[in-house]
Design a protein around this motif. Structure first.
Motif, PDB file in Angstrom:
ATOM      1  N   UNK A  16       0.828  -1.211   0.000  1.00 35.42           N
ATOM      2  CA  UNK A  16       0.000   0.000   0.000  1.00 35.42           C
ATOM      3  C   UNK A  16       0.863   1.262   0.000  1.00 35.42           C
ATOM      4  N   UNK A  58      -3.372  -2.478  -5.136  1.00 32.66           N
ATOM      5  CA  UNK A  58      -2.446  -1.441  -5.616  1.00 32.66           C
ATOM      6  C   UNK A  58      -3.174  -0.302  -6.297  1.00 32.66           C
ATOM      7  N   UNK A  59      -4.161  -0.630  -7.169  1.00 36.88           N
ATOM      8  CA  UNK A  59      -4.855   0.444  -7.893  1.00 36.88           C
ATOM      9  C   UNK A  59      -5.627   1.313  -6.907  1.00 36.88           C
ATOM     10  N   UNK A  90      -4.844   1.690  -3.759  1.00 34.42           N
ATOM     11  CA  UNK A  90      -3.806   2.418  -3.029  1.00 34.42           C
ATOM     12  C   UNK A  90      -3.317   3.618  -3.813  1.00 34.42           C
ATOM     13  N   UNK A  91      -3.246   3.460  -5.141  1.00 31.92           N
ATOM     14  CA  UNK A  91      -2.833   4.536  -6.033  1.00 31.92           C
ATOM     15  C   UNK A  91      -3.779   5.727  -5.912  1.00 31.92           C
ATOM     16  N   UNK A  92      -5.080   5.435  -5.807  1.00 32.57           N
ATOM     17  CA  UNK A  92      -6.056   6.508  -5.641  1.00 32.57           C
ATOM     18  C   UNK A  92      -6.017   7.076  -4.229  1.00 32.57           C
ATOM     19  N   UNK A  93      -5.692   6.209  -3.255  1.00 28.01           N
ATOM     20  CA  UNK A  93      -5.758   6.606  -1.851  1.00 28.01           C
ATOM     21  C   UNK A  93      -4.534   7.402  -1.427  1.00 28.01           C
ATOM     22  N   UNK A  94      -3.389   7.187  -2.129  1.00 33.52           N
ATOM     23  CA  UNK A  94      -2.165   7.892  -1.759  1.00 33.52           C
ATOM     24  C   UNK A  94      -2.379   9.392  -1.863  1.00 33.52           C
ATOM     25  N   UNK A  95      -3.407   9.775  -2.635  1.00 30.58           N
ATOM     26  CA  UNK A  95      -3.690  11.191  -2.822  1.00 30.58           C
ATOM     27  C   UNK A  95      -4.205  11.846  -1.548  1.00 30.58           C
ATOM     28  N   UNK A  96      -4.778  11.056  -0.644  1.00 28.10           N
ATOM     29  CA  UNK A  96      -5.481  11.642   0.491  1.00 28.10           C
ATOM     30  C   UNK A  96      -4.565  12.421   1.438  1.00 28.10           C
ATOM     31  N   UNK A  97      -3.477  11.796   1.989  1.00 26.32           N
ATOM     32  CA  UNK A  97      -2.656  12.598   2.911  1.00 26.32           C
ATOM     33  C   UNK A  97      -2.067  13.817   2.220  1.00 26.32           C
ATOM     34  N   UNK A  98      -1.672  13.652   0.950  1.00 24.54           N
ATOM     35  CA  UNK A  98      -1.140  14.792   0.214  1.00 24.54           C
ATOM     36  C   UNK A  98      -2.175  15.897   0.134  1.00 24.54           C
TER      37      UNK A  98
END
Lengths: 289, 289, 289, 289
Positions: free
Chosen positions: C208, C231-232, C234-242
């Motif tokens: 993740x 993974x896909x 996670x790819x969308x979710x990585x945007x959240x903290x940013x």
């Protein structure tokens, strides 16, 4: 085709053939009618089946068992797609325009690999490119909400195009330099995998993009030190494309939100572009309504 | 050089030699004239060829076959670049200033590795640094759109410089501490790859930047637990540089967009913030001065 | 200590000893005086040397050669740091407050590992934690520009603390569920590395966060399919903290930019918080100046 | 239940049984009372213990020693959870609504795997899904600050839902095409790991998301070249979801900040946009109505 069109193009009185072509056009390119909807749903299913077939064929265990069936079905679907492609060329007004359009090229690329597969067997697997045809289906079924989402993304990407090109060319140049330096440092240790400059450049791309396969990795202390610097810098640099696209997206979101202003036009001097909430024309002082 | 310049610098009446130097300068440093364009296009091609040669030489299979040809061509191009470098030094007004400029250093670094290659064979591969010379070509051919894109990026990076330095030093310190702790936890298991603190620090960099080669990875349960915490924290922390640069980029984008207002105040209703060029108060219609 | 202080604390008339303590305090905790600067620069160098020593000791090839020298020097530096720690406790007014402060704890943790190393040899490597002492040095030498940068980051992080905690707890829960599912799917294939649920959770974290070591990776078709979905997403979710941190950073940047408004106070009704450019009090209609 | 309710629902005079049900409801679903708090804290602890048990059971070395104890305890807890689930169904007014609610489904999924484990042993590990029940505990103990943080995230995600779906479907299609092309290029080299199109698609997902396990990696020069392009494009594309979510988050943050203005217009100078609660025109001082 309404009365006005008829008056403007008197020669285009519909012949029987022309009317048949127009109905076909409606069925193939649109989905307002019952048959249009049916055709496009069948197409959608056929595309998915055909991509699944190509995938199954590439899996050795499945191919060993069902090779004959897979090949037959693939040819059936490819011939259907070929007929469809010919019909598309036949029904559109300007065949060349369709031929060179985005969807026209995708449609052609969807059928070519199977025919090329007669001469170069492995090329037939490229026919999974037909999955890109699904884009049109989305458009036809008018999933407007999602299309608008897509447009916003495309707009943000288009507006930041110049910046992204600059960024990617910069990354390309830097990657060549990093790769060469690492080759000089690690090249004598074949177990590290830095066997040539192109391979080292590949490593630099794999590292800077934080993919990190690990098939190539520095083994000397100095190589690891350099790699660490590359990674830490890359960590700071990864922020750049995100910053660019985000700034555009924020700008886009702001525009959507703003009340529509500036649509007032002065009746006296026809000046436009007044500030929000202006009561009098900024140029001639005449009241605005 | 116009009349005014001549009056201000009367001594600089052009001698034959000086005029030749000026023409050379125009050809080498600019691309407005036909010969200037030709020169720079040739240079562009030569740079690309020379970088390709260096790469080919590093690939064993190609080098084994064409070693002689590659070496000869590399020397030819290096000597051409050396001549060009001398001409640049000769034509510019202030050679030292060019010598120490960004492009001057790149130009020198582009020819040195081949000469150094006589003594230290592997150093010649560093000559692929000449690819950085392409930056100047971009500038010369005035791809202004892309240059502006580049400037926006540089500006956003420069404005967030202090924050990025703080962030990177923080990452550097934290990475030393994490590396040491992991060495204590995993050091007794040589199969994990944590063979020394520097290596463990290298692992921490590889992990925090999410590169993850896998050549070094914890094998004990506690080591995996610690590594998981490092990764999850890193996942939250990766947002920081992005946030910094994006905030700057958004700020920059906002400034570009704002309508230009001035500080005029209406004498009648004391309203302020009128658009640039407004003649009448937007609120009460009274003339502005 | 000025006159006013003396009047307020009459008993604290300086004894000889107290004056000595105050001078020591100035030297150790501040860097305005010559000796203060000297002391802190020496400390900076000692910290760097001592961390380097610890690193060298962990490298087998270096340790084999210079073991004696490394151990001696490490003890010398640790004893110096111990003396310094005692002096710090002695010179500060409120020793307990220093003892439990952030820097006090770091200072203690910097000397403990070497002493613990007598009983548990490997724990001495933890003394590289002393590198965190450099934070204080930065503060002492007043690199204000960088400190402001650091504060902006800390502020953005603190403001988005609640959101980050929510996000990280969500990731923690989701990772347990994903890990268990993958264990059920892949657990029968020991070559995949999914040997237990904790190990599978470790894999989920590694995936993740996009680190991806590759020591654990799905081998079954279904496992790979599930991993792709993880993974896909996670790819969308990585945007959240940013997104969270960036929104805070943008907000912070906007505040810096805004002209200081709302500082007007009505002389008549003492109402404040007027809009920018207001000429009359919004509450009582009295003119504002 | 106050007087008004009684008048409106006269039949619902509480029977003894109904009162018992209401008290149970208060204890199980709320945490205002002492017993409610106690019940929920016990539940919290039981959930954590039960997830720990499942994890321990999956670790071979622990399971070998304590298999009997682990199984017994797991059954005890599962039976307690089953009783709790039945009580929940009994106490709520509308059992079906609870049954199909998010928490109802989670509660059911938390007990099923253990029972299914009788027939399919490995499925019992899925019972670690009970960790998702912790979400409700958070809600019950009213960690409002964190809940608000969670809501902001959810809102930003919901508002950008359409864009994220478009983005993910685009990624899905592109991944199929890239996977097929790489299979054609690398398929003949079994050591690369590209053994079938589905496996190649898995590689494309692993690469585009920058996870990069390294179990599958191109070995031919052309394959590495294509992979590099995929990675560099992916590097630029990773910015898109971040940009989308961030734009929403920034929009949300801006709305929180804006001063509330109303639509009042001054009768004297026709100025609009006064602050909420303003009594007099901010520009000319005329009373507002």
């Amino acid at each position: 085709m309404n009365l006005e069109d008829k008056l403007m193009f008197p020669k285009m009185e519909k012949s029987k053939q022309s009317r048949f072509r127009d109905r076909l056009f409606e069925i193939i390119f649109e989905s307002d009618t019952f048959y249009g909807k049916l055709f496009n749903i069948c197409l959608l299913i056929l595309i998915l089946i055909s991509v699944a077939l190509v995938m199954f064929e590439s899996v050795d265990s499945i191919n060993a068992k069902y090779h004959r069936e897979l090949v037959i079905w693939e040819w059936v679907i490819t011939i259907l797609f070929t007929l469809e492609y010919i019909l598309r060329l036949y029904t559109v007004r300007k065949p060349w325009r369709y031929f060179f359009s985005f969807y026209g090229i995708i449609d052609l690329l969807s059928i070519l690999p199977t025919y090329m597969g007669i001469f170069y067997p492995s090329s037939k697997y490229l026919s999974s490119i037909r999955i890109l045809r699904l884009f049109r289906i989305f458009r036809i079924f008018g999933l407007t909400d999602f299309l608008r989402g897509g447009n916003t993304i495309l707009l943000a990407l288009r507006n930041s195009r110049a910046k992204i090109v600059v960024f990617l060319s910069f990354v390309t140049l830097i990657v060549v330099v990093i790769g060469s330096i690492m080759y000089v440092v690690e090249g004598k240790h074949p177990e590290s995998g830095f066997t040539s400059i192109p391979t080292s450049i590949y490593w630099a791309v794999v590292t800077l993009t934080t993919v990190g396969y690990g098939d190539i990795a520095p083994v000397t202390a100095f190589g690891k030190f350099l790699a660490s610097i590359v990674m830490i810098i890359g960590y700071g640099v990864i922020a750049v494309p995100t910053g660019i696209v985000t700034a555009e997206a924020v700008k886009g979101a702001r525009k959507e939100n703003e009340p529509q202003k500036n649509s007032q036009v002065c009746q006296h001097c026809h000046d436009s572009k007044h500030l929000d909430g202006a009561n009098f024309c900024k140029t001639c002082g005449y009241p605005l309504h």
